[in-house]
Each structure stands twice: as C-alpha cells, then as structure tokens.
Design a protein around this motif. Sequence first.
Motif, PDB file in Angstrom:
ATOM      1  N   PHE A 170     -13.750  24.753   9.076  1.00  0.00           N
ATOM      2  CA  PHE A 170     -14.974  24.906   9.867  1.00  0.00           C
ATOM      3  C   PHE A 170     -16.159  25.043   8.914  1.00  0.00           C
ATOM      4  O   PHE A 170     -16.121  25.865   7.998  1.00  0.00           O
ATOM      5  N   TRP A 171     -17.186  24.257   9.144  1.00  0.00           N
ATOM      6  CA  TRP A 171     -18.331  24.256   8.241  1.00  0.00           C
ATOM      7  C   TRP A 171     -19.642  24.585   8.960  1.00  0.00           C
ATOM      8  O   TRP A 171     -20.703  24.549   8.362  1.00  0.00           O
ATOM      9  N   GLY A 172     -19.598  24.814  10.237  1.00  0.00           N
ATOM     10  CA  GLY A 172     -20.831  24.940  11.024  1.00  0.00           C
ATOM     11  C   GLY A 172     -21.748  26.033  10.507  1.00  0.00           C
ATOM     12  O   GLY A 172     -21.276  27.101  10.106  1.00  0.00           O
ATOM     13  N   VAL A 173     -23.043  25.760  10.506  1.00  0.00           N
ATOM     14  CA  VAL A 173     -24.005  26.735   9.994  1.00  0.00           C
ATOM     15  C   VAL A 173     -24.795  27.413  11.106  1.00  0.00           C
ATOM     16  O   VAL A 173     -25.497  28.391  10.870  1.00  0.00           O
TER      17      VAL A 173
ATOM     18  N   LEU B  33     -33.170  23.862  12.574  1.00  0.00           N
ATOM     19  CA  LEU B  33     -33.646  24.972  11.736  1.00  0.00           C
ATOM     20  C   LEU B  33     -32.505  25.511  10.878  1.00  0.00           C
ATOM     21  O   LEU B  33     -32.711  25.925   9.737  1.00  0.00           O
ATOM     22  N   TYR B  34     -31.294  25.504  11.432  1.00  0.00           N
ATOM     23  CA  TYR B  34     -30.118  25.966  10.669  1.00  0.00           C
ATOM     24  C   TYR B  34     -29.629  24.875   9.731  1.00  0.00           C
ATOM     25  O   TYR B  34     -29.170  25.137   8.623  1.00  0.00           O
ATOM     26  N   GLU B  35     -29.756  23.603  10.181  1.00  0.00           N
ATOM     27  CA  GLU B  35     -29.339  22.479   9.339  1.00  0.00           C
ATOM     28  C   GLU B  35     -30.172  22.454   8.054  1.00  0.00           C
ATOM     29  O   GLU B  35     -29.644  22.224   6.968  1.00  0.00           O
ATOM     30  N   THR B  36     -31.480  22.711   8.175  1.00  0.00           N
ATOM     31  CA  THR B  36     -32.359  22.646   7.002  1.00  0.00           C
ATOM     32  C   THR B  36     -32.381  23.962   6.228  1.00  0.00           C
ATOM     33  O   THR B  36     -32.901  24.015   5.121  1.00  0.00           O
ATOM     34  N   GLY B  37     -31.858  25.030   6.826  1.00  0.00           N
ATOM     35  CA  GLY B  37     -31.863  26.316   6.133  1.00  0.00           C
ATOM     36  C   GLY B  37     -33.084  27.163   6.432  1.00  0.00           C
ATOM     37  O   GLY B  37     -33.263  28.244   5.860  1.00  0.00           O
ATOM     38  N   ALA B  38     -33.955  26.666   7.342  1.00  0.00           N
ATOM     39  CA  ALA B  38     -35.132  27.459   7.721  1.00  0.00           C
ATOM     40  C   ALA B  38     -34.686  28.765   8.385  1.00  0.00           C
ATOM     41  O   ALA B  38     -35.351  29.795   8.266  1.00  0.00           O
ATOM     42  N   ARG B  39     -33.574  28.712   9.115  1.00  0.00           N
ATOM     43  CA  ARG B  39     -32.942  29.926   9.630  1.00  0.00           C
ATOM     44  C   ARG B  39     -31.518  29.985   9.095  1.00  0.00           C
ATOM     45  O   ARG B  39     -30.875  28.941   8.911  1.00  0.00           O
TER      46      ARG B  39
ATOM     47  N   LEU C 297     -24.286  19.540  17.693  1.00  0.00           N
ATOM     48  CA  LEU C 297     -25.606  20.013  17.312  1.00  0.00           C
ATOM     49  C   LEU C 297     -25.866  19.488  15.898  1.00  0.00           C
ATOM     50  O   LEU C 297     -24.940  19.439  15.092  1.00  0.00           O
ATOM     51  N   PRO C 298     -27.121  19.062  15.565  1.00  0.00           N
ATOM     52  CA  PRO C 298     -27.389  18.637  14.185  1.00  0.00           C
ATOM     53  C   PRO C 298     -26.962  19.744  13.218  1.00  0.00           C
ATOM     54  O   PRO C 298     -27.096  20.923  13.524  1.00  0.00           O
ATOM     55  N   GLY C 299     -26.414  19.344  12.089  1.00  0.00           N
ATOM     56  CA  GLY C 299     -25.978  20.325  11.107  1.00  0.00           C
ATOM     57  C   GLY C 299     -24.530  20.735  11.270  1.00  0.00           C
ATOM     58  O   GLY C 299     -24.068  21.645  10.602  1.00  0.00           O
ATOM     59  N   THR C 300     -23.805  20.052  12.180  1.00  0.00           N
ATOM     60  CA  THR C 300     -22.385  20.333  12.324  1.00  0.00           C
ATOM     61  C   THR C 300     -21.606  19.315  11.500  1.00  0.00           C
ATOM     62  O   THR C 300     -21.527  18.146  11.892  1.00  0.00           O
ATOM     63  N   PRO C 301     -21.044  19.704  10.363  1.00  0.00           N
ATOM     64  CA  PRO C 301     -20.265  18.730   9.594  1.00  0.00           C
ATOM     65  C   PRO C 301     -19.032  18.310  10.387  1.00  0.00           C
ATOM     66  O   PRO C 301     -18.430  19.120  11.082  1.00  0.00           O
ATOM     67  N   ALA C 302     -18.693  17.017  10.301  1.00  0.00           N
ATOM     68  CA  ALA C 302     -17.549  16.505  11.058  1.00  0.00           C
ATOM     69  C   ALA C 302     -16.813  15.486  10.210  1.00  0.00           C
ATOM     70  O   ALA C 302     -17.271  15.119   9.125  1.00  0.00           O
ATOM     71  N   ALA C 303     -15.669  15.032  10.717  1.00  0.00           N
ATOM     72  CA  ALA C 303     -14.860  14.047   9.995  1.00  0.00           C
ATOM     73  C   ALA C 303     -15.638  12.733   9.836  1.00  0.00           C
ATOM     74  O   ALA C 303     -16.695  12.544  10.433  1.00  0.00           O
ATOM     75  N   GLU C 304     -15.092  11.832   9.024  1.00  0.00           N
ATOM     76  CA  GLU C 304     -15.664  10.500   8.786  1.00  0.00           C
ATOM     77  C   GLU C 304     -16.119   9.851  10.089  1.00  0.00           C
ATOM     78  O   GLU C 304     -15.430   9.952  11.106  1.00  0.00           O
TER      79      GLU C 304
END
Lengths: 229, 56
Positions: free
Chosen positions: A188-191, A37-43, A129-136
């Motif tokens: 840190f990019w986590g949403v 829900l956070y990855e897609t921006g719904a929350r 968790l889905p939506g957590t940007p990480a290194a290559e």
Amino acid sequence: MAKNLLSSAVFAGLIAGLIAALLQFVFVIPLLLEGELYETGARVHFGADGTPVSERGAPGLGGEWGRHMMTVAFNVVTYTGYGLLLAAAMGFARERTGLLITAKNGLIWGLAGFIAVQLAPAVGLPPELPGTPAAEITPRQIWWICSILATAGGLALIAFGQSLLMHVAGLLIILAPQLIGAPHLDTFWGVSPPELSAEFVTHSLGYAAIGWATLGYFVAFFLARGETD
Amino acid sequence: MTTQTANITAVRSNGFAFIMALTVGVALLTVSGMAQATVLHDAAHDQRHAMAFPCH
C-alpha cells in the motif's frame, strides 16, 4: 438506421455529458483537487510526527478554466462514446427480439450500462484519487476492458437468455473477472487519508450512475423518436 | 420476390449501422479514456479520474 443511431448518441451524449460534468464539479472534482494536495505534498497525512490528523476541506475549483473546460469537453466525448455503444445494443436487441425501446426502459439500459462499465470494474479497481500509486497501466486497462465485456455479456444473457441455465451462466461470466482478480501492487502506497479516498469512490460511482441513467433515457428517447419520423 | 430483396437489404444496412456505431464509440472512448499520449492524458485527466478510467 446509421443516422438515427449516430444522432441519438450525439444528442444524448451531449445532455448526459453536461449533466455529469455539472455534478462532477459540485461533488467529485473538489475531492480530486483535495487529493492533489496530498499527491504534491502540500498536505501530509500519516506525518513523521506520528499524528495522522489532517485538515478536511477542498481547495475550491480555483481559476483554472482551461482545465475545467477540458473536463466538460471530455465528459461529452466519453458519454457520446458510451451512447454509441448503448444505441447499437438497443438497436440490435430491437431488431433481433422485437423489443420495444422507450425512454422509460432506456433508464434500465442506462443502469445496466452503469453496472457493466462503472460498478463491475470498480469492484476490482476502485476509482483512484490522484496520488494513489497502482500497478502498471496496461494490465489494468486490459482487466478493466475484460471486466466490462464479461459483465455486459453476462447481463445480456440474464436479460435475453431463455432458460435458467443461461441466467446462471450469465452470473458466472459476470463473476469470472472478479475471481481472476484485478492487477494490484503488493504494497500500500497511498498518501491521502482513507476517508478521502472512500468518499471519492462513492461520489464518482454515485454521480456516474446518474450520468448513465440520463444517457440511457435520452438515447432511447431519441432512438424511438427517430423511428417514428 | 421484391419484398424479400428489400428485407435482406434492410437487415444488411442495419448490421453495418451497428458496427459503425460500435467502431466510432470505441474510437471516441480510446481518445477520452485510454490513449496515454501526454497531451491527451493531461487534458482528459480530471474526467478520467471522475469516470474511473484506469489512469496513469
């Protein structure tokens, strides 16, 4: 022997994979779907209005049965794969050291597998968790494999090494990938809320521990049974 | 003499069995956890996250 290893891993992988999948649907997948829900921006957490407060609650499993069947199927594939590695390691140790393999000490093998394959890599690369940007992806996969090999090798030295020196060497080998460090982003990019990510990590590790203990128990159970037939 | 030959054969075939089990195991894990092909990645997605494979 080959047939015994294969059938032990397949039966144990099926049992452990189904149990792990069931536990995941109760405890892990709901958090994963909440993370989406956070990855897609719904929350939105840490919103622009300056109030980092968002509602707690998973959306439920929903009606995506195809998706969930895939999760069950791939759990069975994964646990069968790990079961084959465990069976080979148990069989090899039995042949080389005369170690008796029983369902009970299979539990210890399974928990050692959990430490090598889940816990040690997760120290450097926390389950995401889905939506957590990480290194290559490729350097992370390489570090992940290296930490598993180092931890498994170190644990084997501690378990089967005959001297204190070998045990210390085992510990140092286990620590080496952690000292080198896993690949991470500089920012840190986590949403998603930190609480949600933390819960996802503890749940995925905790239930993987049960999956691995089950796997070790049943691989050893079937291996021992196959020898007496 | 006969016993010796039998022992050697048994050890050899076990070595083969261990290598075979390791190879098939790694192949299965490559499919379920590592391969980045889109179809595989999407189908295995939730399981990869739940089992903490390094995913996308």
